[in-house]
Write a protein that holds these residues in place. Structure first.
Motif, mmCIF file in Angstrom:
data_model
loop_
_atom_site.group_PDB
_atom_site.id
_atom_site.type_symbol
_atom_site.label_atom_id
_atom_site.label_comp_id
_atom_site.label_asym_id
_atom_site.label_seq_id
_atom_site.Cartn_x
_atom_site.Cartn_y
_atom_site.Cartn_z
ATOM 1 N N TRP A 1 0.844 -1.202 0.000
ATOM 2 C CA TRP A 1 0.000 0.000 0.000
ATOM 3 C C TRP A 1 0.877 1.249 0.000
ATOM 4 O O TRP A 1 0.591 2.218 -0.674
ATOM 5 N N ARG B 1 -2.576 4.367 5.353
ATOM 6 C CA ARG B 1 -1.694 4.437 4.174
ATOM 7 C C ARG B 1 -1.305 5.891 3.966
ATOM 8 O O ARG B 1 -2.179 6.763 3.929
ATOM 9 N N VAL C 1 -7.492 5.164 5.550
ATOM 10 C CA VAL C 1 -8.139 4.902 4.264
ATOM 11 C C VAL C 1 -9.279 3.894 4.384
ATOM 12 O O VAL C 1 -10.015 3.660 3.424
ATOM 13 N N VAL D 1 -14.375 2.120 3.258
ATOM 14 C CA VAL D 1 -13.091 2.450 2.640
ATOM 15 C C VAL D 1 -13.264 3.812 1.964
ATOM 16 O O VAL D 1 -14.317 4.085 1.363
ATOM 17 N N SER D 2 -12.266 4.648 2.082
ATOM 18 C CA SER D 2 -12.303 5.975 1.468
ATOM 19 C C SER D 2 -12.675 5.859 -0.013
ATOM 20 O O SER D 2 -12.131 5.026 -0.727
ATOM 21 N N GLN E 1 -10.165 5.150 -2.664
ATOM 22 C CA GLN E 1 -9.276 3.989 -2.494
ATOM 23 C C GLN E 1 -10.015 2.666 -2.664
ATOM 24 O O GLN E 1 -9.514 1.618 -2.256
ATOM 25 N N ARG E 2 -11.212 2.727 -3.222
ATOM 26 C CA ARG E 2 -12.000 1.487 -3.305
ATOM 27 C C ARG E 2 -11.517 0.572 -4.411
ATOM 28 O O ARG E 2 -10.831 0.995 -5.323
ATOM 29 N N ARG F 1 -9.425 -1.828 -4.183
ATOM 30 C CA ARG F 1 -8.006 -2.207 -4.078
ATOM 31 C C ARG F 1 -7.834 -3.251 -2.999
ATOM 32 O O ARG F 1 -6.751 -3.378 -2.420
ATOM 33 N N ILE G 1 -8.808 -3.246 0.047
ATOM 34 C CA ILE G 1 -8.557 -2.767 1.408
ATOM 35 C C ILE G 1 -9.602 -3.342 2.364
ATOM 36 O O ILE G 1 -9.269 -3.833 3.443
#
Ligand code: ACO
Ligand code: ZN
Length: 211
Positions: free
Chosen positions: A66, A116, A121, A160-161, A164-165, A167, A169
């Protein structure tokens, strides 16, 4: 409304004014006063995502892919007051996007932050359960688990922000839930219940729990 279809603004939605803010990532409908207001509030509170780290933070996983500082940290209701205050602010931000009017935080919980580049995030708020059924209410929060009647924990919120989706997370956060919620025991996926899921949440849960 803005909790769903975050990443898939199709031509149809665009025609109706769906827009993703380049800075905070929120998808909202322009010229809809309620949504514009929601976006303003969300946008003005994203500073709570800035995270310089804590001494003696409880790191449960490290993800250098990340970023250098990529990691997941854990927090419980026993944390110092300033950290709990931080969690509360984060929950308020998340609940704005989820459209929750009154936010309820369980008395006993385990929270996970994905970090991150000095930013939070992602977050997951978990309520450990001793016994649970298909539909249940604990501390005023409704849970349902689609397949399992028995659950070991309930996901009160997973987020998740927006920037940043997709990925993985949330997938990693859920892995942390499995491994680090109950001491010394891995929670099987089919014993994790999701609290009133959104469309995104339902698709994600189906995918990761394979049910
Ligand atoms: N559409 C289609 N498939 C999806 C979506 C989506 N919006 N989100 C996740 N998936 C599926 C995909 O198969 C994905 O794998 P792929 O990208 O290789 O195809 C897989 O789930 C894993 O997704 P992640 O990348 O791990 O999920 P992400 O980090 O993007 O987070 C989340 C998912 C938490 C639902 C995010 O979209 C979010 O924060 N949404 C807004 C808040 C929300 O709705 N949270 C859930 C509320 S329910 C509750 O809190 C109990
Ligand atoms: Zn914005």
């Amino acid at each position: 409304a803005s909790g769903s279809n975050q990443m898939q603004i199709d031509a149809g939605q665009k025609a109706f004014g769906a827009k993703q803010c380049q800075q905070c990532g929120l998808v909202y409908t322009v010229h809809e006063p309620e949504e514009e207001q929601l976006h303003r509030e969300y946008h003005n509170s994203v500073h709570v995502l800035r995270f310089k780290g804590w001494i003696d933070e409880d790191i449960v996983a490290v993800y250098t892919e990340w970023a250098n500082d990529g990691r997941i940290i854990r927090l419980t209701e026993q944390a110092p007051a300033v950290r709990l205050e931080r969690l509360n602010e984060l929950i308020k931000l998340v609940d704005k996007e989820l459209g929750y009017a009154s936010y309820i935080v369980p008395k006993t919980f385990v929270a996970f932050f994905a970090v991150r580049k000095q930013q939070i995030v992602g977050m997951c708020l978990v309520q450990p359960l001793t016994q649970a059924h298909r539909f249940m209410q604990i501390d005023g929060i409704d849970y349902c688990s689609e397949e399992a009647y028995e659950a070991s924990c309930g996901i009160s919120r997973i987020w998740v922000s927006p920037l940043q989706r997709r990925r993985r997370i949330a997938t990693k956060l859920l892995r942390a839930v499995q491994l680090h919620t109950i001491l010394g025991r891995e929670i099987p996926m089919n014993r994790i219940a999701f609290s009133s899921p959104t469309d995104d949440g339902r698709i994600f849960a189906r995918q990761v729990t394979q049910c």
